[in-house]
Design an enzyme around this catalytic site. Structure first.
Site, short mmCIF file in Angstrom:
data_model
loop_
_atom_site.label_atom_id
_atom_site.label_comp_id
_atom_site.label_asym_id
_atom_site.label_seq_id
_atom_site.Cartn_x
_atom_site.Cartn_y
_atom_site.Cartn_z
N GLU A 274 12.09 -21.87 44.83
CA GLU A 274 10.75 -22.20 44.35
C GLU A 274 10.72 -23.54 43.61
O GLU A 274 10.23 -23.64 42.49
CB GLU A 274 10.23 -21.06 43.45
CG GLU A 274 10.13 -19.74 44.19
CD GLU A 274 9.55 -18.60 43.37
OE1 GLU A 274 9.71 -18.61 42.15
OE2 GLU A 274 8.94 -17.69 43.98
N ASP A 353 9.85 -9.48 46.22
CA ASP A 353 9.60 -9.90 44.85
C ASP A 353 8.90 -8.83 44.03
O ASP A 353 7.70 -8.96 43.77
CB ASP A 353 8.76 -11.20 44.88
CG ASP A 353 8.77 -11.90 43.53
OD1 ASP A 353 9.60 -11.54 42.67
OD2 ASP A 353 7.95 -12.82 43.34
N GLU A 381 4.48 -7.77 36.48
CA GLU A 381 3.85 -8.87 37.23
C GLU A 381 2.98 -8.37 38.38
O GLU A 381 1.83 -8.76 38.51
CB GLU A 381 4.94 -9.82 37.75
CG GLU A 381 4.37 -10.93 38.60
CD GLU A 381 5.41 -11.89 39.13
OE1 GLU A 381 6.61 -11.74 38.80
OE2 GLU A 381 5.03 -12.79 39.90
#
Ligand code: GCV
Length: 666
Positions: A274, A353, A381
């Site tokens: 990323e 993820d 998240e």
């Protein structure tokens, strides 16, 4: 004394029923331990504070291990191992036998836990050795005070490029140690801005102070490292791990760092991911990068924890062979055995993820000659931002219990990461933490159960999600049976509830891009190559079988065949592995599309039931706690309805198939 601006969570130490326990702990006798050792001091201080608060007692130190006196005795005999302890009571003599200072501290916290839960200490006999050598929290805190994926206020470690070391640092260390945490990474794996300077003179004094407080509670400080520090700090024009200039720079830097920060455990590195720099830039392998740093920190007893979250977020997946889920395995499996002893690969629980449901990463146990750690995410998240209730421990249990078939009898994920499979000591488990500087530490009062539960589970993987939850409720909220049962009814099924009203059958995502809360069916930040879920008018799901991306074959048999075939694939992961027609009939006898409709309606109904349950606790739990959770439930219900309506109407329009039950689909 200044009033604390933060909750004591499960270390409240308010008055408790004695149940005769007070007769066993009138004094304290210490043998084989140095009372001036920092960890021993913490243990004694905690015992004193706990008894004062819960029983109004102030036990004195005694010369003899008489009946009625708690004996704290060093005993490492193979049965009681490092960091382990045994609790025994017979004929009025209560003993805590500990393998070392940390074992003593953990044993004291165990006794305090039992007292807080109003349990009887008479006749106690239990041996507790930690299952995982490393039990870590990873904070994604930035130096400006923000927290990446933080839902509980700002950082209590950093503020406007300053490091904060205060009373909260100590209380954090107490909370973490009380559940057995022995390592903490304080800064974000995305090491940007000032965080690069944590390994410079600018911050050494504060790092040392923080490391010392942690050490008093048996915790080692770790830092996330900027892989490109040679360039960003050192002024070199390279970060090539085989470049002698780069190596020389790191050698000098690490010497300075370990001299200046005692009790530093090592570093966590996110490279080639990323947008973060890494060895791939120089045509080198991940092993080249990790080993270079590991060799340099080795003389100082340091370790390098190297994350496997390496994937190309710009890849074009239209050819149906390219698959982000494959990346971790493809990038790391080739070098199995090449990593040096003090490198640990940290692997996220799933190949994508931290979705509400994913298969277990095939790298876990796929690697047979490499130290590994499991990474889970306690920060919510993708699981509700600490607004929606989502008790994660049942999910973590599932991950740990997964049988990898990597060979031999010790082949579950729990075996692999504890070091039992390979006989390695550099192994363990880490969680991305959910704390911040708000009063209750975790945004929602209920989310603290995940912080608590992660530590307890990391220490003893055999504990059940139910046991852990009961402990947490009794210590943090109330010992009243009605309160305990009601909160259990809310929290134990909450992961399934969240799953029901969000993304079905393992497909994942469908969340608002970047934010990762709220529904956006086609929303996936890397969606320039089409939708993530591949839904068309006939079906939905990603074909990861041998006819699709081939991801299913990354597992050992029989898992590979099980996932590869639609008929044997566990249904909760069906859409992760297969592209399935809406008319496919599930084991429940429902079609896939009907399952999607039903589960979304059910999810909302379950949230409504949770709210009814919570409201029945008004006046029975602390008002602040009650209101904190009640407010969030309002938001959770809107979120659940929004998901239900968006998902159902999207798939109704795509498939053209109506709900069998004729409910309104907007
Ligand atoms: C710290 C996901 C998150 C990022 C996080 C990353 C990681 O992509 O959305 O915020 O970055 O995982 O684990 O490194």
């Amino acid at each position: 004394m200044e009033e604390k601006k933060w909750s004591e969570l499960w270390l409240k130490y308010t008055e408790k029923e004695k149940r005769g326990n007070d007769k066993l702990i009138q004094g304290v006798y210490l043998k084989g331990f140095d009372a001036s050792d920092a960890v021993v001091k913490s243990a004694l201080e905690e015992w004193t504070a706990g008894l004062k608060g819960m029983y109004g007692m102030e036990p004195a130190m005694e010369e003899n291990p008489n009946a009625g006196v708690l004996s704290l005795i060093r005993k490492a005999d193979g049965r009681i191992r490092k960091e382990g302890y045994e609790l025994l009571e017979q004929d009025g003599c209560l003993q805590l036998l500990a393998g070392d200072e940390k074992g003593l501290l953990y044993g004291v916290f165990h006794l305090l836990r039992l007292i807080s839960m109003e349990k009887d200490l008479r006749g106690i006999s239990l041996l507790c050795n930690p299952d995982n050598p490393l039990r870590m929290l990873n904070h994604w805190d930035n130096m400006d005070g923000s927290i990446e994926r933080g839902y509980s206020g700002n950082s209590f470690f950093f503020e406007q490029d300053r490091v904060i070391v205060d009373g909260r640092t100590r209380d954090y260390a107490r909370l973490a140690a009380s559940v057995g945490i022995n390592g903490v990474v304080i800064n974000n794996v995305n090491v940007k801005q000032a965080a690069t300077y944590l390994i410079t003179d600018r911050y050494f004094a504060e790092m040392k102070a923080m490391a010392e407080i942690f050490a008093e509670y048996g915790i080692k400080l770790y830092l996330s490292l900027n892989y490109a520090a040679t360039m960003e700090l050192g002024g070199l024009d390279s970060a090539d791990p085989l470049d002698p200039g780069v190596i020389a720079w790191w050698e000098k830097k690490m010497k300075e760092v370990f001299e200046r920060i005692p009790n530093l455990g090592g570093f966590l590195v996110k490279a080639d991911s990323e947008g973060r720099p890494g060895p791939f830039t120089y045509g080198r392998t991940q092993a080249d990068g990790a080993n270079m740093l590991a060799d340099i920190v080795k003389p100082y007893g340091g370790i390098i924890i190297w994350r496997c979250f390496v994937y190309n977020c710009t890849q074009d997946w239209r050819d149906y062979k390219t698959d982000r889920a494959r990346a971790g395995y493809d990038n790391f499996i080739k070098m199995d055995g090449d990593y040096h002893d003090n490198v640990i690969l940290q692997i996220k629980n799933g190949p994508m993820d931290f979705q509400i449901r994913e298969p277990i990463s095939p790298l876990l146990g796929g690697l047979k000659k490499t130290n590994q750690m499991l990474e889970v995410q306690v920060a919510q998240e993708y699981t509700g931002h600490q607004i929606d209730v989502c008790y994660l421990i049942p999910m973590f249990k599932e991950i740990l219990d997964f049988k990898t078939y990597c060979g031999g009898d010790l082949d579950t994920v729990a075996d692999v990461i504890s070091g039992r499979t390979m006989g390695n000591a550099n192994a363990g488990i880490a969680a991305v933490c959910n704390t911040g500087n708000d009063f209750c530490w975790t945004g929602s009062e209920l989310a603290a159960a995940n912080f608590y539960g992660f530590g307890r589970l990391a220490f003893r993987t055999s504990l059940s999600a139910e046991e852990i939850l009961e402990e947490w409720i009794r210590m943090s909220v109330s010992n009243e049976a009605e309160v305990v049962e009601t909160i259990e009814k809310i929290m134990l099924p909450s992961r399934e509830t969240y799953e029901k009203y969000t993304s079905p059958l393992g497909i994942g995502w469908m969340v608002t891009p970047h934010v990762h809360y709220g529904c956006s069916v086609d929303g996936y930040e890397y969606s320039r190559w089409g939708t993530y879920h591949r839904a068309d008018h006939l079906g939905i799901g990603v074909d990861r079988s041998d006819k699709g991306t081939g991801y299913a074959l990354q597992y050992y048999e029989p898992n590979a065949s099980m996932y590869n075939k639609m008929e044997s694939c566990p249904e909760e992961l069906l859409l992760f592995f297969h592209h399935v027609p809406y008319t496919y009939v599930l084991k429940s006898n429902k079609t896939l599309i009907q399952h999607i409709y039903d589960s979304h309606f059910e999810g909302v109904e379950e949230v409504e039931e949770m709210i009814r349950l919570w409201e029945s606790l008004q006046g029975k739990v602390d008002t602040g706690v009650y209101e904190n959770v009640r407010r969030r439930f309002g938001m959770q219900l809107s979120n659940a309805k929004e998901w239900r309506d968006q998902v159902n109407s999207y798939f109704y329009r795509k498939s053209g198939i109506a709900d069998e039950r004729g409910r309104v689909i907007y």
